[in-house]
Design an enzyme around this catalytic site. Sequence first.
Site, mmCIF file in Angstrom:
data_model
loop_
_atom_site.group_PDB
_atom_site.id
_atom_site.type_symbol
_atom_site.label_atom_id
_atom_site.label_comp_id
_atom_site.label_asym_id
_atom_site.label_seq_id
_atom_site.Cartn_x
_atom_site.Cartn_y
_atom_site.Cartn_z
ATOM 1 N N HIS A 1 0.805 -1.217 0.000
ATOM 2 C CA HIS A 1 0.000 0.000 0.000
ATOM 3 C C HIS A 1 0.838 1.267 0.000
ATOM 4 C CE1 HIS A 1 -2.343 -3.278 1.914
ATOM 5 N NE2 HIS A 1 -3.274 -2.834 1.087
ATOM 6 N N HIS B 1 -5.954 0.559 -3.233
ATOM 7 C CA HIS B 1 -6.787 0.636 -4.399
ATOM 8 C C HIS B 1 -6.550 1.951 -5.147
ATOM 9 C CE1 HIS B 1 -9.033 2.455 -1.068
ATOM 10 N NE2 HIS B 1 -9.848 3.046 -1.924
ATOM 11 N N GLY C 1 -11.138 -0.583 -8.652
ATOM 12 C CA GLY C 1 -11.912 0.284 -9.529
ATOM 13 C C GLY C 1 -11.388 0.402 -10.938
ATOM 14 N N MET D 1 -11.963 -7.758 -9.855
ATOM 15 C CA MET D 1 -12.843 -8.654 -9.115
ATOM 16 C C MET D 1 -14.271 -8.533 -9.655
ATOM 17 S SD MET D 1 -13.569 -8.857 -4.974
ATOM 18 C CE MET D 1 -11.844 -9.096 -4.577
ATOM 19 N N SER D 2 -15.004 -7.524 -9.226
ATOM 20 C CA SER D 2 -16.417 -7.420 -9.606
ATOM 21 C C SER D 2 -16.601 -7.195 -11.095
ATOM 22 C CB SER D 2 -17.086 -6.285 -8.820
ATOM 23 O OG SER D 2 -16.461 -5.037 -9.083
#
Length: 208
Positions: A106, A126, A160, A180-181
């Site tokens: 991170h 992210h 994102g 992922m999504s």
Amino acid sequence: MAGYELHVISNGKLEEATFARIAGCIHPYVTAIHIREKEKPAEQVLRLIGAALAAGVPAERLYVNGHLSIAATVTLGGLHMAGSSPQLTSLHDMSNRALRTGVSVHGVNEARQREQEGADYLVFGHIYETGSKPGLPPRGLELLSEVTAEVSIPVIAIGGVTPERIRPVLEAGASGVAVMSGIWDAADPEQAVRAYANELTIKESKQR
């Protein structure tokens, strides 16, 4: 995909049969399918691995997240560890069946440290706002650029990232993206993964 990596990370919500069916469709377009199932014991994760293999997914494209016992007994493409994990050097004997070892980071200092410990790749994020991290501000492209400038191993951007956002992510130095999504929640996962893979290929071609 001409050098750029595409990692698809499981979302912990799919039934075994659904996971295997989607994995069997998308694997030709990806670098890695991560089995990231924090709530499942090793026995269930092994069943997911077996189901994916039965669906035709090559073992080298399956990465297990966090289950050292599995990485010690099953030859897979990779072992991925969380940023809070112990030094990778201390885990080497327990993970030597994995072809690659990666870790989530991170910030710049973490990235340098994990590279020194022997990580083969890093996942950083992210990058953009994402529903999986509600209320947490994104780390953004500037910090991604700082991280990629400080290490020589691949940095995979997560968070994102849509096909339309791949160009700025790669321009910031990322070696690929993790999703992922954008794949698992898509109405047509194969069409969705092809959109990502096509963008990665297009960007590589333009840089030649």
